[in-house]
Motif scaffolding. Structure first.
Motif, PDB file in Angstrom:
ATOM      1  N   THR A   8       0.867  -1.176   0.000  1.00  0.00           N
ATOM      2  CA  THR A   8       0.000   0.000   0.000  1.00  0.00           C
ATOM      3  C   THR A   8       0.905   1.228   0.000  1.00  0.00           C
ATOM      4  OG1 THR A   8      -0.073   0.187   2.405  1.00  0.00           O
ATOM      5  CG2 THR A   8      -1.763  -1.202   1.355  1.00  0.00           C
ATOM      6  N   LEU A   9       0.337   2.368  -0.358  1.00  0.00           N
ATOM      7  CA  LEU A   9       1.120   3.600  -0.362  1.00  0.00           C
ATOM      8  C   LEU A   9       1.585   3.947   1.051  1.00  0.00           C
ATOM      9  CD1 LEU A   9       2.278   5.845  -2.102  1.00  0.00           C
ATOM     10  CD2 LEU A   9       0.189   7.154  -1.686  1.00  0.00           C
ATOM     11  N   ALA A  10       0.772   3.625   2.031  1.00  0.00           N
ATOM     12  CA  ALA A  10       1.156   3.882   3.422  1.00  0.00           C
ATOM     13  C   ALA A  10       2.400   3.076   3.800  1.00  0.00           C
ATOM     14  CB  ALA A  10      -0.004   3.553   4.365  1.00  0.00           C
ATOM     15  N   GLU A  11       2.452   1.817   3.373  1.00  0.00           N
ATOM     16  CA  GLU A  11       3.628   0.977   3.663  1.00  0.00           C
ATOM     17  C   GLU A  11       4.872   1.536   2.987  1.00  0.00           C
ATOM     18  OE1 GLU A  11       2.003  -3.556   4.148  1.00  0.00           O
ATOM     19  OE2 GLU A  11       1.883  -2.678   2.142  1.00  0.00           O
ATOM     20  N   VAL A  12       4.730   1.930   1.730  1.00  0.00           N
ATOM     21  CA  VAL A  12       5.866   2.461   0.981  1.00  0.00           C
ATOM     22  C   VAL A  12       6.309   3.792   1.586  1.00  0.00           C
ATOM     23  CG1 VAL A  12       6.633   3.288  -1.278  1.00  0.00           C
ATOM     24  CG2 VAL A  12       5.189   1.271  -1.124  1.00  0.00           C
ATOM     25  N   SER A  13       5.357   4.592   2.061  1.00  0.00           N
ATOM     26  CA  SER A  13       5.664   5.908   2.622  1.00  0.00           C
ATOM     27  C   SER A  13       6.531   5.836   3.872  1.00  0.00           C
ATOM     28  CB  SER A  13       4.368   6.651   2.955  1.00  0.00           C
ATOM     29  OG  SER A  13       3.628   6.880   1.791  1.00  0.00           O
ATOM     30  N   GLU A  14       6.512   4.703   4.543  1.00  0.00           N
ATOM     31  CA  GLU A  14       7.341   4.538   5.745  1.00  0.00           C
ATOM     32  C   GLU A  14       8.824   4.481   5.402  1.00  0.00           C
ATOM     33  OE1 GLU A  14       5.890   1.038   7.682  1.00  0.00           O
ATOM     34  OE2 GLU A  14       3.899   1.911   8.043  1.00  0.00           O
ATOM     35  N   HIS A  15       9.151   4.184   4.164  1.00  0.00           N
ATOM     36  CA  HIS A  15      10.540   4.052   3.717  1.00  0.00           C
ATOM     37  C   HIS A  15      10.966   5.368   3.047  1.00  0.00           C
ATOM     38  CE1 HIS A  15      10.258  -0.304   4.423  1.00  0.00           C
ATOM     39  NE2 HIS A  15       9.026  -0.175   3.945  1.00  0.00           N
ATOM     40  N   ASN A  16      11.280   6.362   3.887  1.00  0.00           N
ATOM     41  CA  ASN A  16      11.523   7.704   3.356  1.00  0.00           C
ATOM     42  C   ASN A  16      12.782   8.367   3.923  1.00  0.00           C
ATOM     43  OD1 ASN A  16      10.684   8.173   5.936  1.00  0.00           O
ATOM     44  ND2 ASN A  16       8.941   9.444   5.408  1.00  0.00           N
ATOM     45  N   THR A  17      13.767   7.553   4.268  1.00  0.00           N
ATOM     46  CA  THR A  17      14.998   8.094   4.840  1.00  0.00           C
ATOM     47  C   THR A  17      16.188   7.698   3.969  1.00  0.00           C
ATOM     48  OG1 THR A  17      15.472   6.133   6.184  1.00  0.00           O
ATOM     49  CG2 THR A  17      14.027   7.806   7.172  1.00  0.00           C
ATOM     50  N   PRO A  18      17.331   8.357   4.158  1.00  0.00           N
ATOM     51  CA  PRO A  18      18.516   7.981   3.383  1.00  0.00           C
ATOM     52  C   PRO A  18      18.963   6.538   3.627  1.00  0.00           C
ATOM     53  CG  PRO A  18      18.822  10.140   4.360  1.00  0.00           C
ATOM     54  CD  PRO A  18      17.556   9.575   4.936  1.00  0.00           C
ATOM     55  N   LYS A  19      18.561   5.945   4.754  1.00  0.00           N
ATOM     56  CA  LYS A  19      18.952   4.573   5.052  1.00  0.00           C
ATOM     57  C   LYS A  19      17.906   3.568   4.601  1.00  0.00           C
ATOM     58  CE  LYS A  19      21.877   5.921   8.810  1.00  0.00           C
ATOM     59  NZ  LYS A  19      22.704   5.476   9.853  1.00  0.00           N
ATOM     60  N   ASP A  20      16.753   4.073   4.142  1.00  0.00           N
ATOM     61  CA  ASP A  20      15.664   3.197   3.708  1.00  0.00           C
ATOM     62  C   ASP A  20      14.724   4.003   2.816  1.00  0.00           C
ATOM     63  OD1 ASP A  20      14.004   1.002   3.475  1.00  0.00           O
ATOM     64  OD2 ASP A  20      12.927   1.425   5.336  1.00  0.00           O
ATOM     65  N   CYS A  21      14.955   3.945   1.503  1.00  0.00           N
ATOM     66  CA  CYS A  21      14.228   4.799   0.578  1.00  0.00           C
ATOM     67  C   CYS A  21      13.551   3.977  -0.514  1.00  0.00           C
ATOM     68  CB  CYS A  21      15.201   5.815  -0.047  1.00  0.00           C
ATOM     69  SG  CYS A  21      14.431   6.937  -1.212  1.00  0.00           S
ATOM     70  N   TRP A  22      12.210   4.052  -0.570  1.00  0.00           N
ATOM     71  CA  TRP A  22      11.444   3.345  -1.574  1.00  0.00           C
ATOM     72  C   TRP A  22      10.665   4.352  -2.416  1.00  0.00           C
ATOM     73  CZ3 TRP A  22       8.750  -1.714   0.439  1.00  0.00           C
ATOM     74  CH2 TRP A  22       9.713  -2.559   1.020  1.00  0.00           C
ATOM     75  N   LEU A  23      10.523   4.036  -3.697  1.00  0.00           N
ATOM     76  CA  LEU A  23       9.777   4.895  -4.619  1.00  0.00           C
ATOM     77  C   LEU A  23       8.711   4.103  -5.363  1.00  0.00           C
ATOM     78  CD1 LEU A  23      12.655   6.925  -6.328  1.00  0.00           C
ATOM     79  CD2 LEU A  23      11.199   7.639  -4.436  1.00  0.00           C
ATOM     80  N   VAL A  24       7.649   4.781  -5.746  1.00  0.00           N
ATOM     81  CA  VAL A  24       6.602   4.196  -6.580  1.00  0.00           C
ATOM     82  C   VAL A  24       6.703   4.853  -7.953  1.00  0.00           C
ATOM     83  CG1 VAL A  24       4.129   3.923  -6.917  1.00  0.00           C
ATOM     84  CG2 VAL A  24       5.080   3.843  -4.608  1.00  0.00           C
ATOM     85  N   ILE A  25       6.982   4.034  -8.966  1.00  0.00           N
ATOM     86  CA  ILE A  25       7.090   4.534 -10.341  1.00  0.00           C
ATOM     87  C   ILE A  25       6.345   3.569 -11.255  1.00  0.00           C
ATOM     88  CG2 ILE A  25       8.658   5.122 -12.227  1.00  0.00           C
ATOM     89  CD1 ILE A  25      10.805   5.678 -10.066  1.00  0.00           C
ATOM     90  N   ASN A  26       5.407   4.096 -11.998  1.00  0.00           N
ATOM     91  CA  ASN A  26       4.611   3.295 -12.941  1.00  0.00           C
ATOM     92  C   ASN A  26       3.972   2.068 -12.294  1.00  0.00           C
ATOM     93  OD1 ASN A  26       5.069   4.945 -15.223  1.00  0.00           O
ATOM     94  ND2 ASN A  26       7.078   4.005 -15.520  1.00  0.00           N
ATOM     95  N   GLY A  27       3.454   2.241 -11.087  1.00  0.00           N
ATOM     96  CA  GLY A  27       2.753   1.151 -10.414  1.00  0.00           C
ATOM     97  C   GLY A  27       3.649   0.104  -9.789  1.00  0.00           C
TER      98      GLY A  27
END
Length: 133
Positions: A8-27
């Protein structure tokens, strides 16, 4: 590639630091943590795109086919599209009705013709008067 975990976007949003960074691109969800230091635009560009659909940010830059091929290496799953807010189309605010000036076009055109003639006549008069004095 397909068949990864669905986030979910909420799960991905938790990964927002330089030590743990996730992005959503094209689904698709990408863990770009290892790529932060190597990214030509710097890590801030990637970090600013966390917590949202970063597809537009990615596409606007115009990445090369090599850069797009590298994405497979960072793929971790897919995004549950129902958790991503729909893109809202920009609608400009309503403008108040503009009432055109009531001055007729004829008067304006007449003034555009007469004012330069008056200035020219004044200049010739001053020249004539100062020359004879």
């Amino acid at each position: 590639m397909g068949g990864g975990k669905v986030y979910t976007l909420a799960e991905v949003s938790e990964h927002n630091t330089p030590k743990d960074c996730w992005l959503v691109i094209n689904g698709k969800v990408y863990n770009v943590t290892k790529f932060l230091e190597d990214h030509p635009g710097g890590d801030e560009v990637l970090l600013s795109s966390t917590g949202k659909d970063a597809t537009d940010d990615f596409e606007d830059v115009g990445h090369s086919s090599t850069a797009k091929a590298m994405m497979d290496e960072y793929y971790v799953g897919d995004i549950n599209t129902s958790t991503v807010p729909a893109k809202t189309k920009y609608t400009p605010p309503k403008q108040p009705n503009y009432e055109q000036d009531k001055t007729s076009e004829f008067v304006i055109k007449l003034l555009q013709f007469l004012v330069p003639l008056l200035i020219l006549g004044l200049a010739v008069g001053i020249r004539f008067y100062t020359k004879s004095a």
